[in-house]
Structures are given as structure tokens and as C-alpha cells.
Design an enzyme around this catalytic site. Structure first.
Site, PDB file in Angstrom:
ATOM      1  N   CYS A 131       0.822  -1.210   0.000  1.00 43.61           N
ATOM      2  CA  CYS A 131       0.000   0.000   0.000  1.00 43.61           C
ATOM      3  C   CYS A 131       0.855   1.260   0.000  1.00 43.61           C
ATOM      4  O   CYS A 131       0.532   2.249  -0.665  1.00 43.61           O
ATOM      5  CB  CYS A 131      -0.969  -0.002   1.185  1.00 43.61           C
ATOM      6  SG  CYS A 131      -0.187   0.087   2.819  1.00 43.61           S
ATOM      7  N   HIS A 279      -2.545   0.846   7.444  1.00 41.60           N
ATOM      8  CA  HIS A 279      -2.713   1.091   6.008  1.00 41.60           C
ATOM      9  C   HIS A 279      -2.366   2.546   5.726  1.00 41.60           C
ATOM     10  O   HIS A 279      -2.672   3.442   6.524  1.00 41.60           O
ATOM     11  CB  HIS A 279      -4.174   0.798   5.624  1.00 41.60           C
ATOM     12  CG  HIS A 279      -4.413   0.686   4.151  1.00 41.60           C
ATOM     13  ND1 HIS A 279      -3.776  -0.237   3.361  1.00 41.60           N
ATOM     14  CD2 HIS A 279      -5.258   1.371   3.326  1.00 41.60           C
ATOM     15  CE1 HIS A 279      -4.206  -0.120   2.119  1.00 41.60           C
ATOM     16  NE2 HIS A 279      -5.104   0.852   2.069  1.00 41.60           N
ATOM     17  N   ASN A 308     -12.447  14.891   8.949  1.00 44.19           N
ATOM     18  CA  ASN A 308     -12.099  16.121   9.666  1.00 44.19           C
ATOM     19  C   ASN A 308     -10.837  15.923  10.511  1.00 44.19           C
ATOM     20  O   ASN A 308     -10.402  14.803  10.776  1.00 44.19           O
ATOM     21  CB  ASN A 308     -13.277  16.601  10.526  1.00 44.19           C
ATOM     22  CG  ASN A 308     -13.675  15.583  11.581  1.00 44.19           C
ATOM     23  OD1 ASN A 308     -12.846  15.088  12.325  1.00 44.19           O
ATOM     24  ND2 ASN A 308     -14.973  15.270  11.650  1.00 44.19           N
TER      25      ASN A 308
END
Length: 713
Positions: A131, A279, A308
Site C-alpha cells: 500500500c 494502512h 475532519n
């Protein structure tokens, strides 16, 4: 003439001039290439050979280091540009044939890499655990200038330059011939999804470099991005992340950003896309007005996440920034060292570690960053870091709380005041080649390896000799046997009478040893008046702080263990603060066997002393002039009284004043230095009285130190 064979010989010679120390061998090969170029009459080849001759004449130690650190897991990655690739035979010389491991049975076929011209975006393959690499590709594709150049060398063979092992352009050859392909559906391969074939090639190249597997572990986006485009990696905790400050740089195109989760993410899907544990996500935008961050999951190319700031701080663990050094700094410099575990790590202190200073020589504030990079090799399970040296180095033990120490990269950022100088030490847990990249706003900023100046720090390291192991006692603690370990001559040189607040440490190699040391004034040969009377043993390391010592004075340090030591060596280090800065001083440490009063020739002798008579020991002196010192150490805790004489064996004349009713002190029975002339042989007469009725025998150790050699009769 076979052109490919000519080029193959060219690349072999290129490799030779950096790896072969014999200049005559290299020159013969270059001369042979010149003859070949004349016969071949091919302009590109002739120019390449001419340039090779120039490289040979200008080869420097730094370039050799770069070449000698090119081997990783059986592959050889030379520091050459892809613009220097003239023939596919280069792959025959720089072997990079190791194939990536694939543990997925359903992808058992191996076929050439297939393109996906209709795919939109960049997406991680679900079965490839990379990833961070895919996030790096997502980020650098947004800035086309950061994309590595990929050059096709032959069918299914490509070349690119990546940033690693201290070099900005190491050659990585990528074969696209054997890609794991699904058995049931040959259109599906283990490759990043992208319409741009370059992304697929870069993924293959970086996976080969870092893990040799499609199932990589342990990387992060900052590191992968650095290796792809050279932007400075900066790893920080989410709690330290300044949204406003980084947003400004991000909006100016000065940095790339990614964020990584830890082990805690919400179970429910509260952001439209469920967050994944451990991740990495690409940051596409930071909205300071609405305080939200736009992210992309590398596993989902067509969906964005808007989160946020509070949720970012709650669910994300780390921030990965990569900075464009060309936009932030005007000057860069690289420094390489080889860190030897055997040389620098036998003792767990800072003393003896490689030291560096970062200095601003200008008259104004300057900014500097130092990036430590450890080189990939056969052992990458390494902790390495650079750390500022405190004022008093000797008593600070190793330890670093930053997780970046285990990633292979560490970034130090600092604003230097005019003429400011900061000292650092370096540590690595294994043998490792290290590169320090220095980025600065001025050429007046320098990063230099150097030994720290004298008054701040000094160290000595010596082997422990087996014959040193003799039981002794400390003053006021005669009930406790200890074992002599070593002694050191210690002085503070400079203007006499200056008080130096000193820290001192003696360290052994293993925690299984218990160690102590005492300090005495130089003329205290009996060791009866220690500067401090503190007897206890510590595991491996014993240290004393805040000793008020005086410049111009000489001291003796005597170290001991609670039992015969297991360690094969020891280290003694001192550091301190000069409270009178106008009078510079320096420390001086030197191993000096105090048992023999630090004299050149040493004669040990073990004998038995009986209470029923006088023990005589004859010594042969064949020198017209000699100076002699004696120390007798009876191995007993009883408070016996001793008598001694040292006489001429020829005339019976006393050579020193006889000693009567002498008490054994911590340093034993000391016969101070005396002169011997005219090849006079010596006799030592020694006796003691025991008030008991039963005769007593004592085992004794005699230490004879002399300017010229003396032997037993």
C-alpha cells in the site's frame, strides 16, 4: 566484430575501475578498449571509452564506496545513469536476475506484463501488500517532474534510476517477462492497476529492491517515495503534525503527504469507505477553512475519503511527508561512514562512537536538515540513529525513542544561530554503511566527522589480561574480596588549579560482570585515601558524577570486579564542564598498570610466606643503572604486621630503608622507587608474625616494576 561483445567488455571494465584496486590491471583493460574502439569505428562506443578513461583518472574514494555498496540480496545495483545504457548486454554484467517470490497459488502462471490502457487512476492489487508503494505512485503521478524515467533496454527488460544506498541514480533493471498470472483467468496479473505501464515497472523495481517478494512488509510511504524520486522523507507522529504549517508547503508543491493508520480504526463505515488497520492513504487536499483532509485509499481508485481534523488525530497514527529539497535548500552534501559493530559497540555508552559536528560559519541564522540513511544489504534488521551529544557524554547511555531509528532513515531539522556548533554521535546496532545527507540554505553550514575537543571528552579502551585477576580488598571494606581489573593514568592538562566538574564511567562488555572503580591521587601509592569512599558493584557499568577535579593534577583510576571478569575488554570515559571557560583544559587518559607503578618492565611472582621464618627472593639486575619499584600483596584479610628489607646480594647493604611492623593497605605493601647501580643483584627479605600457636602460610603476589629488565634468580 560483435558489437554486443564490445559493449559487454566496456561494462566489465567500468565495473573494474571502481572495484579493482590494482591500477595497472585497470589501465590494461582500458587500453584494450581503446584498441577495440579504433577497430570498431563507432562514434558512441568511442565516446564512451574516452569518458571511461576520464572516470578512471578521476576515480575517488567516495565513488568507490558507492560502487562497493551496490550488492543487495544477490543483485548488483551500480550508481550509473540510464543514459549510460548503450546495449542490453549490460544485464549480463550487472546481475539483477533474482525473481520476485509469489505465495499465491491461484497466480501460478508466469507471463509477460500486460497493460491496462482503459484503467482510470492507480490502484493497489488486492493480493500485493504494498500500500505504501502504491500511495507513493499516486502522489508522484500528481507531479510529473518527480516521476522516475524508465528506459526500455530490450524486449521485456526496462531500466530506471532509483534513490538508495547513498546514491541518487542507482541502476535498477526490471524484467517484465515473468509476472504471476491467474491460472483461471490469464488476463489478471499481480500488478498495480494503471493505464501507465511505467507505474507497473516502478512497482516491480521497488519490490525487487526492498523485499524480493510480492508480499512486502515494513515499509512506509515516506521511504518508498524517497527511493522513487529522492524527496526528503519526514516521518512524524500525528500528534506532532502541524496542519497549517504543512498546508502552506503542500499548496506550493513543496511536499507530498500521506497518512498511516495504526491498530485502532472504527468498526463501522463512518467515512463512506471503511478505514483499514495499518494502512497508508494518499493526502490529496487539506482544507484549512473546513478543517478536513481529502484522502485516497490505494485499494480503491474511484472513491475519496473526506475526514475532519479531529478524526484524523483519533484514527491515524503517523504522517509521511516528502520534501522537495530543490525548493527548500540551495546546498546539499553527502557524508559516508562504515559503522563497525565490533569497533564501536562493545560497550553500551556513547564514548567511542563516531562523532560529528554541524556548524553554521555565517553571521546570520541558517536552516539545515540532516538525513541519515542506512544502506540496504544482507542484514536490514538494524537500528541506526544520529543524536545530539549532551554536555557530559560519558554517563549517557544509549537509547532512542523515535521509531524512525528502525526504518533506515532519520531526519533532523534545525535552525542554527550564527557560529553555532552542535555535536552529534552516531549509533548502529549492526555493521552498516551509513550516508548522511546534509541540506542547507548556505554553503557556510558544514557537517563534519570529527573527534570532540579534549576537555569535553576522552576515552580509552583496552583488553583485559588474564594475569590481572588477583583478589584484593578496598580500603575500609577489607571483608570483601574484589578482583583487580585495570588501572588508568588520568590527568587534566591546562592552566593549573582550574576546577573541572567531571563525570567518569568504566564499562565492561557484558551485563554478567559487576564492576567498581576508585580514584586516587597520583602519589597515593598505597591507595589508602580514595578521593571518594563509595564501595558497591554495578552490572557492567560503574559511573561517578560531579567529581570536582583540578587541572595540573594526576590521578590513578583503579577498576575492579566482584569476581574474575567474563568480559575481554573494558572502556573508561570521562567528560566534564570547565567552570572557568577562559582557561581551556583537556583530559588525558592512558592505560597504566599501577601495580608496577606504571614502569616499563614488569615482573610478577607468586610465592608463599610462612610465619615461621624469613622468605627470601633473589632478583638479577644486569644493568649499570636501574630504577625499581615493588608491591607485595599478601592474599589475606587478617591484620598481620610485616617486615621487609631490600639488600644488595653482593654486599648485604640495604638499598632502601627497612620496613618494620608494616600494615598491609589497600595497595598492599609498597616499596617506593629506589636506584640500583653497578649491576647489583637484589634480595627481598619478607616476614610476618602471627600471634597464634599454629604456623601460618600466606599466598603472596609480588609485582616488580623497573626501568630496565630484572629477572628472578
Amino acid at each position: 566484430m560483435n558489437v554486443d561483445r564490445c559493449w559487454e567488455q566496456y561494462y566489465k571494465t567500468l565495473k573494474l575501475i571502481y572495484l579493482e584496486e590494482n591500477k595497472e590491471t585497470c589501465q590494461r583493460e582500458i587500453d584494450h578498449l581503446v584498441d577495440t574502439a579504433i577497430e570498431l569505428k563507432e562514434k558512441t562506443y568511442s565516446n564512451a571509452v574516452l569518458d571511461l578513461g576520464r572516470q578512471f583518472r578521476e576515480v575517488c574514494p567516495k565513488a568507490r564506496i558507492m560502487w562497493k555498496t551496490s550488492s543487495i540480496a544477490g543483485n548488483f545495483y551500480p550508481p550509473i545513469s540510464i543514459s549510460d545504457i548503450y546495449s542490453p548486454v549490460i544485464a549480463n554484467v550487472f546481475d539483477q536476475t533474482t525473481r520476485l517470490e509469489c505465495r499465491r497459488q491461484e497466480y501460478s502462471l508466469r507471463m509477460p506484463l500486460q497493460e491496462e490502457p482503459n484503467f482510470t487512476g492507480i490502484q493497489q492489487h488486492a493480493q500485493v501488500s504494498d500500500c505504501s508503494l502504491v500511495v507513493s505512485l499516486i502522489n508522484i503521478n500528481r507531479y510529473k517532474t518527480t516521476m522516475p524515467v524508465v528506459k526500455q533496454v530490450a524486449e521485456n527488460l526496462y531500466a530506471t534510476n532509483l534513490y538508495f544506498n547513498g546514491a541518487q541514480r542507482r541502476l535498477v533493471l526490471v524484467s517484465t517477462e515473468n509476472i504471476p498470472t491467474m491460472q483461471d483467468d490469464p488476463t489478471k496479473q499481480m500488478s498495480v492497476h494503471s493505464a501507465n505501464k511505467i507505474n507497473k515497472i516502478l512497482e516491480l523495481g521497488l519490490l525487487k529492491l526492498t523485499s524480493l517478494s510480492y508480499h512486502s512488509e515494513g515499509s512506509n510511504t515516506a521511504i518508498d517515495t524517497y527511493r522513487l524520486c529522492g524527496w526528503i522523507p519526514d516521518i512524524s507522529s500525528i500528534n506532532e503534525f502541524n496542519f497549517l504549517k504543512v498546508h502552506k508547503a503542500f499548496s506550493r508543491g513543496e511536499c507530498l503527504i500521506a497518512m498511516g493508520t495504526g491498530g485502532f480504526v472504527p468498526k463501522e463505515n463512518i467515512f463512506g469507505v471503511k478505514l483499514r488497520k495499518y494502512h497508508d492513504y494518499a493526502v490529496l487536499d487539506i482544507d484549512m477553512i473546513n478543517e478536513v483532509v481529502t484522502l485516497r485509499d490505494p485499494l480503491i481508485s474511484d472513491t475519496l475519503l473526506t475526514i475532519n481534523f479531529d478524526s484524523i488525530r483519533k484514527y491515524f497514527l503517523q504522517v509521511y511527508c516528502n520534501w522537495d529539497s530543490s525548493k527548500l535548500f540551495m546546498f546539499t552534501k553527502d557524508t559516508q561512514i562504515f559503522y563497525s559493530d565490533k569497533k564501536f559497540n562493545p560497550y553500551q555508552t556513547l564514548a567511542g562512537k563516531p562523532t560529528f559536528y554541524l556548524k553554521n560559519n555565517s553571521d546570520r541564522d541558517e536552516y539545515a536538515w540532516v538525513l541519515l540513511e542506512f544502506h540496504l544489504d544482507k542484514n536490514n534488521n538494524t537500528t541506526a540513529y544520529l543524536q545530539e551529544i549532551p554536555d557530559r557524554i560519558s554517563t549517557v547511555r544509549l537509547g532512542y525513542n523515535d521509531n524512525s531509528a528502525e526504518t533506515g532513515f532519520q531526519l533532523i531539522k534545525i535552525r542554527l544561530k550564527p557560529k553555532q556548533c552542535i555535536w552529534y554521535f552516531c549509533y548502529s546496532s549492526t555493521d552498516k554503511m551509513l550516508t548522511f545527507h546534509t541540506y542547507s540554505t548556505s554553503s557556510d553550514v558544514v557537517f563534519v566527522r570529527s573527534k570532540m575537543p579534549g576537555c569535553d571528552f576522552d576515552v580509552t579502551e583496552c583488553a583485559i589480561l588474564p594475569e590481572n585477576i588477583v583478589p584484593m580488598q578496598y580500603p575500609n571494606h577489607s571483608e570483601t574480596d574484589i578482583y583487580y581489573l585495570a588501572s588508568i593514568d588520568f590527568s587534566i592538562e591546562g592552566e593549573p588549579g582550574i576546577t573541572i566538574i567531571t563525570d567518569m564511567v568504566v564499562c565492561l562488555e557484558t551485563d554478567d560482570d559487576l564492576v567498581n572503580f576508585q580514584m586516587f591521587h597520583w602519589d597515593d601509592l598505597d591507595f589508602n585515601s580514595p578521593i571518594y569512599d563509595e564501595f558497591y558493584m554495578n552490572e557492567r557499568m560503574f559511573e561517578k558524577k560531579d567529581l570536582p577535579l583540578t587541572s595540573g593534577e594526576r590521578y590513578r583510576i583503579v577498576a575492579s570486579t566482584a569476581r574474575p571478569p567474563i568480559s575481554k575488554g573494558y572502556q573508561c570515559a570521562v567528560s566534564g564542564i570547565n567552570i572557568h571557560a577562559d582557561y581551556p583544559c583537556s583530559y588525558k587518559l592512558r592505560e597504566s598498570d599501577v601495580r608496577y607503578n606504571s614502569m616499563m618492565f614488569k615482573l610478577p611472582h607468586v610465592f608463599t610466606l610462612a610465619s615461621t621464618g624469613i622468605t627470601k627472593i633473589s632478583l638479577v639486575n644486569r644493568n649499570k643503572y636501574n630504577k625499581v619499584f615493588m608491591r607485595i600483596y599478601p592474599q589475606t584479610q587478617e591484620d598481620y604486621r610485616y617486615n621487609y628489607r631490600v639488600i644488595s646480594a653482593d654486599t648485604g647493604e640495604d638499598l632502601v630503608k627497612p620496613g618494620n611492623n608494616i600494615q598491609k593497605l589497600y595497595g598492599g605493601i609498597v616499596i617506593k622507587e629506589f636506584l640500583v647501580s653497578d649491576q647489583t643483584n637484589l634480595e627481598l627479605h619478607l616476614s610476618f608474625q602471627d600471634n597464634g600457636r599454629v604456623p601460618v602460610e600466606l599466598k603472596c603476589q609480588l609485582y616488580v616494576g623497573s626501568v630496565k629488565i630484572i629477572t628472578l634468580s
